[in-house]
Structures are given as structure tokens and as C-alpha cells.
Design an enzyme around this catalytic site. Structure first.
Site, PDB file in Angstrom:
ATOM      1  N   ALA A 216      17.305  -1.655  27.558  1.00  0.00           N
ATOM      2  CA  ALA A 216      15.989  -2.266  27.806  1.00  0.00           C
ATOM      3  C   ALA A 216      14.879  -1.497  27.092  1.00  0.00           C
ATOM      4  O   ALA A 216      13.979  -2.095  26.486  1.00  0.00           O
ATOM      5  CB  ALA A 216      15.724  -2.317  29.311  1.00  0.00           C
ATOM      6  N   TYR A 217      14.957  -0.178  27.161  1.00  0.00           N
ATOM      7  CA  TYR A 217      13.935   0.659  26.532  1.00  0.00           C
ATOM      8  C   TYR A 217      13.940   0.466  25.019  1.00  0.00           C
ATOM      9  O   TYR A 217      12.878   0.289  24.391  1.00  0.00           O
ATOM     10  CB  TYR A 217      14.193   2.119  26.898  1.00  0.00           C
ATOM     11  CG  TYR A 217      13.130   3.092  26.434  1.00  0.00           C
ATOM     12  CD1 TYR A 217      11.842   3.039  26.946  1.00  0.00           C
ATOM     13  CD2 TYR A 217      13.427   4.076  25.495  1.00  0.00           C
ATOM     14  CE1 TYR A 217      10.869   3.937  26.526  1.00  0.00           C
ATOM     15  CE2 TYR A 217      12.465   4.986  25.078  1.00  0.00           C
ATOM     16  CZ  TYR A 217      11.186   4.906  25.596  1.00  0.00           C
ATOM     17  OH  TYR A 217      10.234   5.801  25.178  1.00  0.00           O
ATOM     18  N   VAL A 218      15.133   0.476  24.419  1.00  0.00           N
ATOM     19  CA  VAL A 218      15.234   0.308  22.969  1.00  0.00           C
ATOM     20  C   VAL A 218      14.787  -1.089  22.549  1.00  0.00           C
ATOM     21  O   VAL A 218      14.140  -1.258  21.505  1.00  0.00           O
ATOM     22  CB  VAL A 218      16.664   0.616  22.487  1.00  0.00           C
ATOM     23  CG1 VAL A 218      16.893   0.089  21.072  1.00  0.00           C
ATOM     24  CG2 VAL A 218      16.909   2.120  22.518  1.00  0.00           C
TER      25      VAL A 218
ATOM     26  N   SER B  81      12.454  -2.789  23.920  1.00  0.00           N
ATOM     27  CA  SER B  81      10.987  -2.777  23.919  1.00  0.00           C
ATOM     28  C   SER B  81      10.445  -1.996  22.729  1.00  0.00           C
ATOM     29  O   SER B  81       9.453  -2.405  22.107  1.00  0.00           O
ATOM     30  CB  SER B  81      10.461  -2.194  25.239  1.00  0.00           C
ATOM     31  OG  SER B  81      10.648  -0.795  25.328  1.00  0.00           O
ATOM     32  N   LYS B  82      11.071  -0.895  22.391  1.00  0.00           N
ATOM     33  CA  LYS B  82      10.556  -0.078  21.302  1.00  0.00           C
ATOM     34  C   LYS B  82      10.885  -0.666  19.926  1.00  0.00           C
ATOM     35  O   LYS B  82      10.145  -0.455  18.960  1.00  0.00           O
ATOM     36  CB  LYS B  82      11.105   1.354  21.423  1.00  0.00           C
ATOM     37  CG  LYS B  82      10.546   2.110  22.628  1.00  0.00           C
ATOM     38  CD  LYS B  82       9.025   2.199  22.593  1.00  0.00           C
ATOM     39  CE  LYS B  82       8.461   3.103  23.667  1.00  0.00           C
ATOM     40  NZ  LYS B  82       6.995   3.215  23.607  1.00  0.00           N
TER      41      LYS B  82
END
Length: 247
Positions: A155-157, A159-160
């Protein structure tokens, strides 16, 4: 404090009350920028950063607001311009990170990450594109995990990766404005956001993963930001991996 080469320039640092944002705010102030220290929820921490900067002869104010709220961020930009006369550099360090495998990941947590990291970066970048003065810089934040692709960071990747794409497009859209737009992609950095919830063995393993065999420090990332905010006028439309050589 060095107030020669950046005198009379103004920087807005989102997420400036802690971790990398705090180090960036203090470094830019040391380089002579007047700094607007943005916070989302902890005004006391932002006030402490402002007090530290002003105690050393710098100029700083604290400004609060949700980065994903366009009205709140318009007010943050307004307050910065009213205090210092304009904005030359916007550094968007504000972000959230919740880890977990994709198959089991909470969609509520996913929506929170997207709201802050993607919508928030878009809102801040939009305001910056409208307001940053000629000769300025917009600096967004990605992560080296877009390249290392560690499990549990899906999820973090996601978004980034969106932040990286947005940053590259904005750099091209600002043709003719003499404004650079780049993203900094830190590796493992000793901040509360990174350290929280990780066992010591995992932290040690990540520290050993770089050829320099240590975690990054917030000041290491601030060094890169200061370069992009100041002398690096020929670096534009790039993702700068700032990670000690993490493969």
C-alpha cells in the site's frame, strides 16, 4: 548560522514538526531560508522547531492543516506568503505508513494512506505550482522501497509510486517557469515513522543492508533536500534515491 547564499528565500515544509521534516526545516533555516513549519496534529512539536530556529537567529512560523484538505492548505500557503512575502521552496515530507500483506490489508488503512500520501501530495503540489516563485523548487517525497520492493509495503509503495509519477509530470508542466520539481526517495532512516513497530532484529538487518552499514539519519536526507532547494538548478524531473547504496 549561514545566512548568505539563501538570504530572503522562503521555504514551506509540510510535516515539519518531526522526523525528516524537522531536520529539513532546521537545515533550510541554517542555510538562510525563512521557514514555515507545517504540522497536522502536533502544534507543540512545530512550535518547538520554530523556537529552535528563532533561537539561532532564523525566521520561522508554525502553520497547521490537513495536507489533503485543499482549503486548509490554501490557508497554509496564504499564511506563509503573508509572513514572509512569498514562497520559493515547498518540501512535502508529510506522509503516513501502515504495513501489511496485500492479501490481508485493511482497505480503511489503504484509504488513509492514499488520502495523505497521494491526495495530500497532489493538493500541496497544486498549491506549489500556482505560487512558487521563479527560481524555486518543489520537492516531494517517495521511498526507496519502490525499487527494493520489500514485502508488506504494498500500500505504501503504491502511494509513493503515484507521488513519483505526479512529480515527473509536474516538472514538465512547469516548463518556462524556472522551477525545479523532484522527489527524494529515502532508504531506511531512523525516524519514529520507520522505527515504530519493528523488532530490533529487523532494524539491525536493514541497517546492514546498505554498503555503509547503518541507517540513514534525518540529517542525511535534509542534506539532499538542501541541495535541491539551493544550488541544484540542473536537477529536474528526477527521483533521487538517498539511501546509502541500498540495492
Amino acid at each position: 548560522m549561514n545566512t548568505t547564499h539563501q538570504q530572503n528565500r522562503v521555504a514551506l515544509v509540510t510535516g515539519g514538526s518531526g522526523g525528516i521534516g524537522k531536520a529539513v526545516a532546521e537545515r533550510l533555516a541554517a542555510d538562510g531560508f525563512a521557514v514555515s513549519v507545517h504540522y497536522a496534529g502536533n502544534q507543540a512539536k512545530a512550535n518547538a522547531v520554530v523556537a529552535q530556529i528563532t533561537s539561532e537567529g532564523g525566521q520561522a512560523i508554525a502553520v497547521g492543516g490537513d495536507v489533503a484538505d485543499e482549503q486548509a492548505m490554501s490557508s497554509v500557503f496564504d499564511a506563509t506568503e503573508q509572513a514572509f512575502g512569498g514562497i520559493d521552496v515547498v518540501v512535502n515530507t508529510a506522509g503516513v505508513m501502515t504495513l501489511g500483506p496485500i492479501a490481508e490489508y485493511s482497505l480503511e488503512d489503504f484509504d488513509k494512506i492514499v488520502r495523505t500520501n497521494v491526495r495530500g501530495t497532489f493538493v500541496v503540489s497544486q498549491q506549489a505550482a500556482r505560487r512558487v516563485r521563479s527560481g524555486g523548487a518543489i520537492i516531494n517525497f517517495s521511498t526507496s522501497v519502490t525499487r527494493t520492493q520489500f514485502p508488506n509495503y504494498g500500500a505504501y509503495v503504491a502511494s509513493k509510486s503515484a507521488v513519483e509519477g505526479l512529480t515527473m509530470i509536474l516538472a514538465r508542466e512547469l516548463r518556462g517557469r524556472n522551477i525545479t520539481v523532484n522527489a527524494v526517495a529515502p532508504g531506511p532512516t531512523a525516524t519514529p515513522l520507520f522505527l515504530e513497530g519493528k523488532p530490533e532484529s529487523v532494524i539491525e538487518s536493514l541497517a546492514k543492508a546498505t554498503p555503509l552499514e547503518r541507517l540513514g539519519q534525518p540529517e542525511d536526507i535534509a542534506e539532499q533536500v538542501a541541495h535541491l532547494a539551493g544550488p541544484a538548478r540542473w536537477v529536474n524531473g528526477q527521483v533521487i534515491f538517498t539511501n546509502g547504496g541500498l540495492a
